[in-house]
Scaffold this motif. Structure first.
Motif, short mmCIF file in Angstrom:
data_model
loop_
_atom_site.label_atom_id
_atom_site.label_comp_id
_atom_site.label_asym_id
_atom_site.label_seq_id
_atom_site.Cartn_x
_atom_site.Cartn_y
_atom_site.Cartn_z
N UNK A 82 133.74 124.18 56.55
CA UNK A 82 134.20 124.96 55.40
C UNK A 82 133.10 125.86 54.86
N UNK A 83 131.88 125.33 54.82
CA UNK A 83 130.76 126.11 54.32
C UNK A 83 130.51 127.32 55.20
N UNK A 84 130.52 127.12 56.51
CA UNK A 84 130.30 128.22 57.43
C UNK A 84 131.38 129.28 57.29
N UNK A 85 132.62 128.84 57.13
CA UNK A 85 133.72 129.78 56.95
C UNK A 85 133.54 130.60 55.68
N UNK A 86 133.13 129.95 54.60
CA UNK A 86 132.93 130.65 53.33
C UNK A 86 131.80 131.67 53.44
N UNK A 87 130.70 131.30 54.09
CA UNK A 87 129.58 132.23 54.26
C UNK A 87 130.02 133.44 55.08
N UNK A 88 130.78 133.21 56.14
CA UNK A 88 131.23 134.33 56.96
C UNK A 88 132.18 135.23 56.18
N UNK A 89 133.07 134.64 55.39
CA UNK A 89 134.01 135.44 54.60
C UNK A 89 133.31 136.27 53.54
N UNK A 90 132.28 135.70 52.90
CA UNK A 90 131.61 136.38 51.80
C UNK A 90 130.53 137.35 52.25
N UNK A 91 129.84 137.02 53.36
CA UNK A 91 128.69 137.82 53.76
C UNK A 91 128.83 138.44 55.16
N UNK A 92 129.72 137.91 55.97
CA UNK A 92 129.95 138.48 57.29
C UNK A 92 128.99 138.02 58.37
N UNK A 93 127.91 137.40 57.96
CA UNK A 93 126.89 136.97 58.92
C UNK A 93 125.88 136.09 58.19
N UNK A 94 124.96 135.51 58.96
CA UNK A 94 123.85 134.75 58.40
C UNK A 94 122.61 135.11 59.20
N UNK A 95 121.60 135.65 58.53
CA UNK A 95 120.39 136.12 59.21
C UNK A 95 119.32 135.06 59.35
N UNK A 96 119.42 134.00 58.58
CA UNK A 96 118.38 132.98 58.67
C UNK A 96 118.78 131.69 57.98
N UNK A 97 118.19 130.60 58.46
CA UNK A 97 118.36 129.28 57.83
C UNK A 97 117.00 128.62 57.75
N UNK A 98 116.68 128.10 56.58
CA UNK A 98 115.51 127.24 56.43
C UNK A 98 116.01 125.84 56.13
N UNK A 99 115.89 124.96 57.12
CA UNK A 99 116.25 123.55 56.94
C UNK A 99 115.07 122.86 56.28
#
Length: 247
Positions: A82-99
């Motif tokens: 669900x989180x991934x879907x929301x990020x894609x809907x709101x931003x269209x992509x993800x350029x980076x992740x800091x775990x």
């Protein structure tokens, strides 16, 4: 890299997710990523702490961040879908992740590790990180040259007595990074680990209660490596582990 000077606008128009963003290294990374132009997605367990970081970023004039309140201890793979879907809907992509989010557990002999403590540390440090990464990969592939940074430790490369649970979780983190880097070797996403070393954080204080925190570097002191690995100057760097405080 530990003396890296990030150019102005290094992360302009980038969308970066930071876990454990409410305090310590995660909060500092989010502030600095935002100062360099990124829209940060702040993920953490405590809403009040996330709101504080949010307010600091907005007050600085940086791009307005987003907040995802999530307890990684209880989150399921469905939550990350669900989180991934929301990020894609709101931003269209993800350029980076800091775990960045991790828990330490208690330092004890291996035979004395409580079952529930082992399960909690592995759930947050390994399972949650793996499920989150897995669900975010399609969103990361929508970006041009995204970067994923995992947080490791010196005890994730050489086991240390009484650090059993945390140490094993960080060995797993290193392995996860290496598997992903190998799978994506000829593709755009890069995966690396950072070992922050002894840093003035609450986790460090719980592990070394007698230590004088003023002898340690602050999260701000170790940020050059976090900026280097998230920006364009590390496009060809993948599958590696870096020490913020090499000995």
């Amino acid at each position: 890299m530990n003396d890296y000077q990030a150019p102005v606008g290094l992360l302009a128009d980038k969308v970066i997710l930071v876990t454990g963003a409410g305090a310590g290294i995660g909060a500092e990374a989010a502030r600095q990523y935002a100062a360099l132009g990124a829209t940060c997605i702040l993920l953490g367990r405590t809403v009040a702490k996330l709101e504080t970081v949010y307010d600091e970023i907005v007050a600085s004039g940086a791009p307005e961040p987003a907040i995802i309140p999530l307890d990684m201890k209880g989150a399921t793979p469905a939550h990350y879908t669900d989180m991934a879907r929301t990020i894609e809907e709101q931003f269209g992509r993800l350029d980076g992740v800091l775990h960045n989010a991790s828990v330490l557990g208690n330092l004890s002999a291996f035979e004395d590790i409580p079952d529930d403590e082992w399960l909690e540390v592995m759930q947050i440090n390994v399972n949650a990180t793996a499920f989150m990464t897995q669900k975010l990969l399609p969103v990361l592939r929508q970006a041009d040259k995204p970067s994923v940074i995992f947080t490791t430790s010196s005890v994730g490369r050489k086991g240390r007595a009484f650090w059993g649970t945390y140490s094993v979780s960080k060995f797993a983190t290193e392995g996860m990074m290496q598997v992903l880097a190998s799978e994506y070797e000829n593709r755009a996403i890069r995966f690396n680990c950072i070992n922050p070393g002894g840093t003035r954080t609450s986790m460090r204080a719980s592990a070394f209660p007698a230590e004088d925190p003023m002898t340690l570097k602050t999260p701000a002191d170790i940020m050059p490596l976090y900026l280097y690995l998230m920006g364009k100057d590390s496009l060809d760097v993948t599958g590696q582990t870096f020490d913020c405080q090499p000995k």
